[in-house]
Design a protein around this motif. Sequence first.
Motif, PDB file in Angstrom:
ATOM      1  N   GLY A  76       0.763  -1.238   0.000  1.00  0.00           N
ATOM      2  CA  GLY A  76       0.000   0.000   0.000  1.00  0.00           C
ATOM      3  C   GLY A  76       0.794   1.288   0.000  1.00  0.00           C
ATOM      4  N   HIS A  77       2.089   1.236   0.262  1.00  0.00           N
ATOM      5  CA  HIS A  77       2.859   2.472   0.429  1.00  0.00           C
ATOM      6  C   HIS A  77       2.909   3.323  -0.835  1.00  0.00           C
ATOM      7  CE1 HIS A  77       4.154   0.836   4.240  1.00  0.00           C
ATOM      8  NE2 HIS A  77       4.687  -0.211   3.643  1.00  0.00           N
ATOM      9  N   ALA A  78       3.204   2.708  -1.963  1.00  0.00           N
ATOM     10  CA  ALA A  78       3.438   3.457  -3.192  1.00  0.00           C
ATOM     11  C   ALA A  78       2.231   3.459  -4.120  1.00  0.00           C
ATOM     12  CB  ALA A  78       4.641   2.872  -3.930  1.00  0.00           C
ATOM     13  N   ALA A  79       1.157   2.782  -3.733  1.00  0.00           N
ATOM     14  CA  ALA A  79       0.018   2.577  -4.631  1.00  0.00           C
ATOM     15  C   ALA A  79      -0.703   3.873  -4.949  1.00  0.00           C
ATOM     16  CB  ALA A  79      -0.942   1.575  -4.008  1.00  0.00           C
ATOM     17  N   GLY A  80      -1.267   3.917  -6.158  1.00  0.00           N
ATOM     18  CA  GLY A  80      -2.061   5.051  -6.586  1.00  0.00           C
ATOM     19  C   GLY A  80      -1.904   5.305  -8.059  1.00  0.00           C
ATOM     20  N   THR A  81      -2.676   6.259  -8.563  1.00  0.00           N
ATOM     21  CA  THR A  81      -2.549   6.697  -9.942  1.00  0.00           C
ATOM     22  C   THR A  81      -1.964   8.097  -9.916  1.00  0.00           C
ATOM     23  OG1 THR A  81      -4.452   5.358 -10.630  1.00  0.00           O
ATOM     24  CG2 THR A  81      -3.749   7.121 -12.117  1.00  0.00           C
ATOM     25  N   TRP A  82      -0.859   8.274 -10.633  1.00  0.00           N
ATOM     26  CA  TRP A  82      -0.062   9.489 -10.504  1.00  0.00           C
ATOM     27  C   TRP A  82       0.171  10.137 -11.857  1.00  0.00           C
ATOM     28  CZ3 TRP A  82       0.378  10.088  -5.394  1.00  0.00           C
ATOM     29  CH2 TRP A  82       0.353   8.942  -4.603  1.00  0.00           C
ATOM     30  N   LEU A  83       0.098  11.467 -11.877  1.00  0.00           N
ATOM     31  CA  LEU A  83       0.439  12.231 -13.072  1.00  0.00           C
ATOM     32  C   LEU A  83       1.875  12.720 -12.914  1.00  0.00           C
ATOM     33  CD1 LEU A  83      -0.081  13.744 -15.725  1.00  0.00           C
ATOM     34  CD2 LEU A  83      -1.077  15.620 -14.346  1.00  0.00           C
ATOM     35  N   LEU A  84       2.751  12.191 -13.734  1.00  0.00           N
ATOM     36  CA  LEU A  84       4.148  12.591 -13.734  1.00  0.00           C
ATOM     37  C   LEU A  84       4.377  13.558 -14.886  1.00  0.00           C
ATOM     38  CD1 LEU A  84       7.161  12.371 -12.956  1.00  0.00           C
ATOM     39  CD2 LEU A  84       7.273  10.326 -14.428  1.00  0.00           C
ATOM     40  N   GLU A  85       4.845  14.756 -14.570  1.00  0.00           N
ATOM     41  CA  GLU A  85       5.205  15.760 -15.564  1.00  0.00           C
ATOM     42  C   GLU A  85       6.671  16.105 -15.345  1.00  0.00           C
ATOM     43  OE1 GLU A  85       1.385  18.486 -16.296  1.00  0.00           O
ATOM     44  OE2 GLU A  85       1.897  18.332 -14.154  1.00  0.00           O
ATOM     45  N   GLY A  86       7.518  15.717 -16.304  1.00  0.00           N
ATOM     46  CA  GLY A  86       8.936  15.893 -16.073  1.00  0.00           C
ATOM     47  C   GLY A  86       9.711  16.220 -17.323  1.00  0.00           C
ATOM     48  N   GLY A  87      10.967  16.594 -17.091  1.00  0.00           N
ATOM     49  CA  GLY A  87      11.863  16.920 -18.174  1.00  0.00           C
ATOM     50  C   GLY A  87      13.274  17.082 -17.645  1.00  0.00           C
ATOM     51  N   PRO A  88      14.200  17.568 -18.465  1.00  0.00           N
ATOM     52  CA  PRO A  88      15.594  17.710 -18.051  1.00  0.00           C
ATOM     53  C   PRO A  88      15.810  18.675 -16.896  1.00  0.00           C
ATOM     54  CG  PRO A  88      15.396  17.751 -20.449  1.00  0.00           C
ATOM     55  CD  PRO A  88      14.007  17.839 -19.900  1.00  0.00           C
ATOM     56  N   ASP A  89      14.871  19.580 -16.669  1.00  0.00           N
ATOM     57  CA  ASP A  89      15.061  20.595 -15.624  1.00  0.00           C
ATOM     58  C   ASP A  89      14.348  20.272 -14.321  1.00  0.00           C
ATOM     59  OD1 ASP A  89      16.626  22.175 -17.325  1.00  0.00           O
ATOM     60  OD2 ASP A  89      14.834  23.072 -18.217  1.00  0.00           O
ATOM     61  N   GLY A  90      13.606  19.186 -14.258  1.00  0.00           N
ATOM     62  CA  GLY A  90      12.899  18.849 -13.027  1.00  0.00           C
ATOM     63  C   GLY A  90      11.562  18.201 -13.315  1.00  0.00           C
ATOM     64  N   ALA A  91      10.795  17.935 -12.263  1.00  0.00           N
ATOM     65  CA  ALA A  91       9.536  17.216 -12.445  1.00  0.00           C
ATOM     66  C   ALA A  91       8.588  17.480 -11.290  1.00  0.00           C
ATOM     67  CB  ALA A  91       9.816  15.715 -12.563  1.00  0.00           C
ATOM     68  N   SER A  92       7.333  17.136 -11.522  1.00  0.00           N
ATOM     69  CA  SER A  92       6.324  17.122 -10.467  1.00  0.00           C
ATOM     70  C   SER A  92       5.522  15.845 -10.623  1.00  0.00           C
ATOM     71  CB  SER A  92       5.404  18.348 -10.558  1.00  0.00           C
ATOM     72  OG  SER A  92       4.627  18.305 -11.756  1.00  0.00           O
ATOM     73  N   CYS A  93       5.005  15.359  -9.511  1.00  0.00           N
ATOM     74  CA  CYS A  93       4.202  14.136  -9.545  1.00  0.00           C
ATOM     75  C   CYS A  93       3.072  14.297  -8.538  1.00  0.00           C
ATOM     76  CB  CYS A  93       5.064  12.924  -9.215  1.00  0.00           C
ATOM     77  SG  CYS A  93       4.158  11.356  -9.268  1.00  0.00           S
ATOM     78  N   THR A  94       1.832  14.183  -9.013  1.00  0.00           N
ATOM     79  CA  THR A  94       0.669  14.375  -8.161  1.00  0.00           C
ATOM     80  C   THR A  94      -0.356  13.279  -8.414  1.00  0.00           C
ATOM     81  OG1 THR A  94      -0.302  15.845  -9.823  1.00  0.00           O
ATOM     82  CG2 THR A  94       0.964  16.878  -8.041  1.00  0.00           C
ATOM     83  N   ARG A  95      -1.164  13.031  -7.417  1.00  0.00           N
ATOM     84  CA  ARG A  95      -2.244  12.060  -7.589  1.00  0.00           C
ATOM     85  C   ARG A  95      -3.258  12.605  -8.597  1.00  0.00           C
ATOM     86  NH1 ARG A  95      -3.446   7.690  -4.471  1.00  0.00           N
ATOM     87  NH2 ARG A  95      -2.061   8.402  -2.792  1.00  0.00           N
TER      88      ARG A  95
END
Length: 259
Positions: A170-189
């Motif tokens: 259960g720790h890592a489970a979920g559906t996540w939107l990963l938006e990333g590139g060479p300069d960094g990233a964000s990841c949100t449910r």
Amino acid sequence: REYSKAAPAVYERLRAVQPGTLRRDELWWQEATGQRAGSAPDRPEPFFALHLDPVTGEADGLLCFSAEERWGAMLPQSPLWIRDLIAVSPQAEAALLRFAVTVDWVTTVHLPYRAPDTLLPLWLGDPRAARVSALSDYMWLRVLDTPRALSARTYGVEADLVLEVTDAAGHAAGTWLLEGGPDGASCTRTRRAAQLRMDVRDLGSLYLGDDSATRLSVLGGTEELRPGALARADAMFRTGRRPWSPRAVLGPRYQAGAP
């Protein structure tokens, strides 16, 4: 003294660009340089060397080794054991290796715990003179906090990916939107439909850029839910060099290959 001052900074420069590199704290360096008694006080006296960038004069490589004088049939048969070799650039790594293999009377150089894609054998006059005695990646990774982990690294291309992670614990489970590139990233449910479903075990294999989502999908732990998602994940996660966890030999002998 110069080595003790410069070595931690060289290592931190490598750690900033080499996936998999772990932190070495002050106590670690004190033991490695003999300023603090460690678990092997009877180890052979080490020698230290630094490589300086020819343009800036700044240290960009470090070498720690020990050697033993041996003779047989009136000929030198001396081994040299490299305990730590860290370089920020391939040029520094090649120069330090060249220094080690040209030490007087040395006939065999033992160099453990290198990166799985090391170039060192290719820098020798005869690459076949290098012999691999053991293979071990000395690395294990388990993602617990998916958004924090995925937003902490950079990615090969600018893209987004909706990733469903399954985790029996259960720790890592979920559906996540990963938006990333060479300069960094964000990841949100997110509530968006997943493009790729992946077990947390496969996520651990993919995270540092060593594996391929396409390859993992063949093994059954990763499933493409939208055409093109596997190729996109490959382009985002893969790195130019394989991850590596540098390990120095602080004990008196190697765990394997010691005479």
